[in-house]
Design a protein around this motif. Sequence first.
Motif, PDB file in Angstrom:
ATOM      1  N   LYS A 149      19.796  68.228 112.694  1.00 21.66           N
ATOM      2  CA  LYS A 149      19.326  66.686 112.350  1.00 21.66           C
ATOM      3  C   LYS A 149      20.252  65.919 111.340  1.00 21.66           C
ATOM      4  O   LYS A 149      20.721  66.478 110.467  1.00 21.66           O
ATOM      5  N   PRO A 150      20.819  64.757 111.768  1.00 20.10           N
ATOM      6  CA  PRO A 150      21.633  64.096 111.005  1.00 20.10           C
ATOM      7  C   PRO A 150      20.858  63.674 109.513  1.00 20.10           C
ATOM      8  O   PRO A 150      19.764  63.031 109.586  1.00 20.10           O
ATOM      9  N   GLY A 151      21.392  63.932 108.527  1.00 26.09           N
ATOM     10  CA  GLY A 151      21.057  63.588 107.175  1.00 26.09           C
ATOM     11  C   GLY A 151      20.349  64.701 106.412  1.00 26.09           C
ATOM     12  O   GLY A 151      19.312  64.294 105.813  1.00 26.09           O
ATOM     13  N   LEU A 152      20.497  65.917 106.515  1.00 26.12           N
ATOM     14  CA  LEU A 152      20.126  67.014 105.696  1.00 26.12           C
ATOM     15  C   LEU A 152      21.328  67.962 105.390  1.00 26.12           C
ATOM     16  O   LEU A 152      22.554  68.171 106.278  1.00 26.12           O
ATOM     17  N   ILE A 153      21.452  68.502 104.140  1.00 23.23           N
ATOM     18  CA  ILE A 153      22.310  69.612 103.820  1.00 23.23           C
ATOM     19  C   ILE A 153      21.583  70.674 102.897  1.00 23.23           C
ATOM     20  O   ILE A 153      20.298  70.262 102.622  1.00 23.23           O
ATOM     21  N   MET A 154      22.196  71.738 102.742  1.00 18.90           N
ATOM     22  CA  MET A 154      21.466  72.786 102.022  1.00 18.90           C
ATOM     23  C   MET A 154      22.494  73.204 100.826  1.00 18.90           C
ATOM     24  O   MET A 154      23.617  73.148 101.060  1.00 18.90           O
ATOM     25  N   VAL A 155      21.959  73.260  99.742  1.00 20.82           N
ATOM     26  CA  VAL A 155      22.593  73.683  98.727  1.00 20.82           C
ATOM     27  C   VAL A 155      22.256  75.018  97.840  1.00 20.82           C
ATOM     28  O   VAL A 155      20.911  75.150  97.899  1.00 20.82           O
ATOM     29  N   ARG A 156      22.763  75.543  96.995  1.00 20.70           N
ATOM     30  CA  ARG A 156      22.495  76.442  96.204  1.00 20.70           C
ATOM     31  C   ARG A 156      22.096  75.941  94.803  1.00 20.70           C
ATOM     32  O   ARG A 156      22.290  74.754  94.342  1.00 20.70           O
ATOM     33  N   ARG A 157      21.560  76.747  94.107  1.00 25.09           N
ATOM     34  CA  ARG A 157      21.262  76.349  92.552  1.00 25.09           C
ATOM     35  C   ARG A 157      22.335  75.568  91.644  1.00 25.09           C
ATOM     36  O   ARG A 157      21.989  74.469  90.796  1.00 25.09           O
ATOM     37  N   ASP A 158      23.733  75.981  92.098  1.00 27.29           N
ATOM     38  CA  ASP A 158      24.761  75.047  91.647  1.00 27.29           C
ATOM     39  C   ASP A 158      24.880  73.817  92.109  1.00 27.29           C
ATOM     40  O   ASP A 158      25.743  73.077  91.927  1.00 27.29           O
ATOM     41  N   GLY A 159      24.221  73.441  92.904  1.00 22.85           N
ATOM     42  CA  GLY A 159      24.160  72.218  93.730  1.00 22.85           C
ATOM     43  C   GLY A 159      25.287  71.725  95.034  1.00 22.85           C
ATOM     44  O   GLY A 159      25.557  71.023  95.499  1.00 22.85           O
ATOM     45  N   ARG A 160      26.027  73.080  95.125  1.00 21.68           N
ATOM     46  CA  ARG A 160      26.924  73.201  96.164  1.00 21.68           C
ATOM     47  C   ARG A 160      26.418  73.686  97.468  1.00 21.68           C
ATOM     48  O   ARG A 160      25.609  74.603  97.673  1.00 21.68           O
ATOM     49  N   ARG A 161      26.961  73.073  98.398  1.00 22.43           N
ATOM     50  CA  ARG A 161      26.816  73.584 100.005  1.00 22.43           C
ATOM     51  C   ARG A 161      27.439  74.930 100.294  1.00 22.43           C
ATOM     52  O   ARG A 161      28.466  75.221  99.392  1.00 22.43           O
ATOM     53  N   PHE A 162      26.993  75.583 101.084  1.00 26.15           N
ATOM     54  CA  PHE A 162      27.555  77.176 101.271  1.00 26.15           C
ATOM     55  C   PHE A 162      27.778  77.160 102.859  1.00 26.15           C
ATOM     56  O   PHE A 162      28.221  78.251 103.279  1.00 26.15           O
ATOM     57  N   ALA A 163      27.624  76.327 103.771  1.00 22.08           N
ATOM     58  CA  ALA A 163      27.626  76.658 105.213  1.00 22.08           C
ATOM     59  C   ALA A 163      27.101  75.422 106.022  1.00 22.08           C
ATOM     60  O   ALA A 163      26.990  74.354 105.478  1.00 22.08           O
ATOM     61  N   ASN A 164      27.912  75.503 107.245  1.00 27.09           N
ATOM     62  CA  ASN A 164      27.361  74.470 108.196  1.00 27.09           C
ATOM     63  C   ASN A 164      25.883  74.612 108.580  1.00 27.09           C
ATOM     64  O   ASN A 164      25.620  75.463 109.395  1.00 27.09           O
ATOM     65  N   GLU A 165      24.984  73.779 107.990  1.00 27.43           N
ATOM     66  CA  GLU A 165      23.699  73.830 108.064  1.00 27.43           C
ATOM     67  C   GLU A 165      23.155  73.684 109.657  1.00 27.43           C
ATOM     68  O   GLU A 165      21.767  74.126 109.985  1.00 27.43           O
TER      69      GLU A 165
END
Length: 598
Positions: free
Chosen positions: A362-378
């Motif tokens: 859904k529009p308006g969500l991301i996923m990050v690791r502990r470093d605050g960086r994204r890692f994938a197309n959620e």
Amino acid sequence: MNRISGSLATPPDTSAGVRTCDLVVVGSGAGGLATAVTAAFLGLDVVVVEKDAHLGGTSAWSGGWMWIPRNPLAVEAGIVEDIEAPRTYLKAELGNAYDEALVTALLEQGPRMVDFFRSNTSLAFVDGNGVPDFHDTSPGAANGGRSLCAAPFDGRVLGARIADLRTPLDLISPFGMGIAAGRDMSQFLEATRSLGAFTHAAKRMLRHFADVARHGRGMHLVNGNALVARLLKSADDLGVTILTSCPVREILMEDGRTVGIRAGADGGVSEIRARRGVVLAAGGFPHDLARMAALFPHAPTGREHWSAAPQTNSGDGIRLGEAAGGCLRTDLSDAGAWAPVSLVPQADGTTASYPHLVERAKPGLIMVRRDGRRFANEADSYHDVMRALLAATPPGAPVEAWMICDHPFQRHYGLGRTRPRPFPLRPWLANGYLKRGSSFAELARACGIDAAGLEQTLADYNRAAARGEDPAFGRGSSLYNRVQGDAAQAPNPCVAPIACGPFYAVKVVAGSLGTFAGLATDAHARVLDASGAPIAGLYAVGNDMSSMMGGRYPAGGITLGPAMTFGFVAAHHASGTPLPSDTTDCGQQLPPGESHAL
């Protein structure tokens, strides 16, 4: 509903505490019940044994989708494709795990399985003709027409049997009410924004509460609950014996052939002899700590992994198969059907696993690791997102990430176990499941995320999201992404800024919907020994059978579709009945003990 003429079944022999039947099925999920129903229709006396007090296993908690290319509902809608199209897709997706015999069995017998159940049982389907394969850039991928699901079902038709059916997973079912994917779910999400959607949701809830008051549970069954209910109705109509709270202790072998089981609770163990064999369909090993420790690299003790499957799925069928000489396949690319899950505190002090299947795209969500960086197309498939998280996690580090959204997103779509408006947030903030911050930095501190990293990530994301773009990971770039998103969000149904505080986060960890590694089988679903030879009278279907996808996940429904199909195949082989083809049908039988080649 009519059985074929010339039944092979004989009355059960219960002398000396021993029951005799034709076929024993271990497990009551979709694969096991599909086997039992087909075999009973073909004239066999069938006994299903289930160690739990309730029936349905993981299937009853699932979305109920089955990947069956060239299925009759697609053909009736004008979606006609040659068998080589899905074969090409599987060759591209499975690589060196591609097994010609297993793939041919699925592609040829899957549509015939659907025809059989539609024509001869209480199982009815709804099409998934708008559901695309996961990876639309792979050769042979389809934009739809390869999926179907069980049609909704009135639980009252089951009569007293309804008490035996596992209820929907409460974590994802408000008040225990199943909500079907597609229009049903969208109406609930829009209930506070549209009068029509509100009316739909209100009617559904009023009916549900009336059913609960009268029957103790909801009676409008959807998804996997409807699939299992329809199979149970069919099994009852065909005289299948179903035993609950009956764990299997041992498979009985004589002269290299499977001849029955020993089963029952302590103090009540007895033999069930089976003239045609035993089918293992006990749901894989999602809660077998030792097996997970051996096969999941990220879970060295097994306790670092969390499954959304029922606790009773603890590897019994695979252990029984190994003890009878079966061979466990460990060469799969992934041993489990990965999915991000969050850990939900329960009132009794335990923790439950919530599978994140809906809100990620859904529009308006991301996923990050502990470093605050994204890692994938959620917005990619749950399996792909989890694979990306596993790959991004340094060796020895905990496998974890945070789903981040703003207040309007949470109130519209919900976030994990926290449901959208009008459900309250306070309990989830109080127990720590949901984290909140008035700013990105405050949210980062609440989660233990690097604040500078999160602020930079959100600044970069929001800058492009204002234009409906995601140059970093391409949210919304595939048809699967867009179907899972929100069509009302333009120009990209998967992308919107995260800008209106307060902001929320839920922590996700390594999880799965089930397991892929299982017993090696041939295209008749016969269990194979270490030399590759079939063990006479022993079959495995569902997650006890090693996934024919080789640990890949090319489309939704690649667990239940093969489970139903190979249950159908196993029943024909065990009964000595030819599989249907262009010139044969399910009513043609061979002499006992002979089989019909695929």
